[in-house]
Scaffold this motif. Structure first.
Motif: not given
Ligand code: PHE
Length: 511
Positions: A69-72, A80-88, A415-421, A505-511
């Motif tokens: 989904k995020m191509r990265s 891209r899911m949330n700026k705060k997640f990048e350190p993980i 996420v579930v929606k993306e898995i089952n797309r 660039t902040e790309e939010t997860w769009e459906d």
């Protein structure tokens, strides 16, 4: 990067094989059978399968789908899911880097043993010579002393190992695609050959019974549960920045739910097959008690050679068997090793816009230089310490953080929606996913983390490997410091401005 199109796998079969190649590794061959032997055979299998279904599969699908989904790579996708997640993502990437520095050395050892397997011709029945071969070749002191000696055969094989790793990933997905089918099927053929020999030995039936028939009393041992969850996690290569990167090369129309199932069950199948090989040959040669005692290198290089020289009266046959065994380990190790490098170089080139090929070469050279530490007399001990921290602490903590981040601070429904797309037949049920990611995974991984800390301080007096002469300084330098480095990198690397505008660039997860 923003102008050039992102590389893709070419076909879904290539992706599945590459992911299976990463998941199926040395852990299947030398960790899984040992745990099964330790924890009541079939009872362990049962818990392992439950843990795989409940935790392993949802996490695997989650990582693949967020990559797609995020191509990265891992840090960029999480950012891209949330700026705060990048350190993980960076902590996982640094941990993968540390792991590959020693995984390459283990790969070098198996190459070396495959080359030296001709030595088994003259060792029939000579247990001492067989079990000592590897230790002599790597010139280990068995403890943390001996940084001033090196093993030339190991250095040469390490060069070959890095050369092979680079060769496979030099052109990213396209060169992986060319070699991966051989690297996934060859070990299965080798294991099949060894399983046939094993199954025709006297005692084989006892071995199979010990492996498959559950000893339910083992279920009351909490260590069984801890070990099963840890092994699922380790075996599926999740939280290592790999599966997100691999997912990022997927075509948009790929079926994550189906592919995730295939990957997970293939990984299980290889674990079962190597369990059959280990149990039949160890029981067939009367060495069954060792199987529960030794895991990892100690099992494959110390104990298993003894089984090899007792397989038959023919030295030539035993040597051929030894070659097949170590060659099999080579093919298991290589695709796991290069998946780590691929995950790391994807993370860097996505963030900094660097050329992928140059990034890969640079990584191989730097990691290769660091890996020389493990070719010294103290190398085995250092490797043992680093491996313990990477897998018992860093990896588990990253698992806790990533599942909490996504389970609690992101809408899991997306996420579930993306898995089952693209899936028509099998769909990952939302409840299954939510229970796994919001609850079972973070809780059980936290328990695992705390358990490992308590085990270290209560049962081991705060020093890992004290019985082998490891001291506190070695634990601090090769254990705690490396652990801290991974966490700190998570906060430091995101501060550098990425050159790649698209990734920033902040790309939010769009459906
Ligand atoms: N999943 C691998 C195994 O079971 C382990 C691994 C893969 C470790 C990739 C590191 C990187 O052996």
């Amino acid at each position: 990067m923003s102008e050039t199109k992102r590389a893709t796998w070419g076909s879904s079969a290539t992706f599945i094989l590459a992911a299976v190649g990463s998941a199926v590794g040395l852990g299947n061959a030398w960790r899984f059978p040992n745990l099964a032997a330790k924890h009541g055979g079939g009872a362990f299998l049962l818990v392992y399968i439950i843990a795989m279904l409940i935790i392993g599969i949802p996490l695997l699908m989650m990582e693949i789908s967020i990559g797609r989904k995020m191509r990265s790579g891992a840090p960029g996708a999480l950012r891209r899911m949330n700026k705060k997640f990048e350190p993980i993502g960076w902590a996982a990437t640094t941990n993968a880097f540390v792991i590959v520095t020693y995984y390459a050395v283990v790969f070098a050892w198996v190459i070396m043993m495959a080359i030296f397997s001709f030595k088994f011709v003259n060792m029939t029945g000579n247990n001492e010579a067989a079990s000592g071969l590897w230790a002599t070749l790597i010139k280990t002191t068995g403890t943390i002393k001996g940084f001033d000696t090196v093993s030339l055969p190991v250095i040469l094989c390490l060069l070959v190992a890095w050369g092979l790793i680079y060769y496979c990933i030099r052109n990213g997905t396209s060169s992986v695609g060319k070699v991966i089918k051989y690297l996934v099927f060859l070990p299965v053929v080798c294991l099949g050959f060894m399983a046939i020999k094993g199954a025709t030995m006297p005692g084989a039936m006892q071995g199979l019974a010990a492996f498959f028939i559950p000893d339910f009393s083992a279920l009351s041992n909490p260590m069984l549960w801890v070990d099963a969850i840890g092994q699922v996690f380790y075996s599926m290569s999740v939280m290592m920045a790999i599966m997100i990167a691999y997912g990022s090369f997927l075509d948009d129309d790929s079926n994550v739910a189906r592919d995730g199932m295939i990957i997970a069950f293939s990984d299980l199948a290889v674990s079962l097959l190597s369990g059959i090989v280990m149990f039949t040959t160890m029981y067939g040669t009367g060495l069954q008690d060792m199987l529960a005692q030794k895991s990892g290198p100690g099992l494959a290089f110390g104990v298993y050679p003894t089984a090899i020289v007792n397989l038959s009266k023919s030295g030539v046959f035993n040597a051929i068997f030894a070659f097949v065994f170590y060659f099999c380990l080579c093919t298991l190790a290589i695709d796991s090793a290069f998946s780590l490098v691929e995950g790391i170089s994807t993370a860097f080139s996505d963030k900094f816009g660097t050329d992928k090929k140059k990034t890969t070469i640079t990584l191989c050279v730097i990691a290769g230089a660091i890996s020389l530490v493990y070719t010294t007399g103290a190398g085995l001990a250092v490797l043992d310490i680093v491996d313990n921290w990477c897998n018992s602490f860093t990896l588990i903590l990253i698992g806790v953080l990533e599942t909490i981040a996504i389970g609690c601070f992101f809408k899991t429904g997306k996420v579930v929606k993306e898995i089952n797309r693209n899936s028509k037949k099998f769909k990952m049920p939302r409840v299954w996913f939510d229970i796994a990611v919001k609850f079972v995974a973070p809780v059980s991984l936290t328990v695992l983390f705390v358990w490992n800390i308590i085990d270290l301080f209560k049962n081991k007096g705060g020093i890992y490997g004290a019985a082998d002469g490891y001291n506190l300084t070695s634990n601090i330098l090769a254990g705690w410091l490396v652990f801290a480095l991974c966490l700190v990198s998570g906060f430091v690397i995101p501060r550098f401005k990425g050159k790649n505008k698209q990734a920033e660039t902040e790309e939010t997860w769009e459906d």
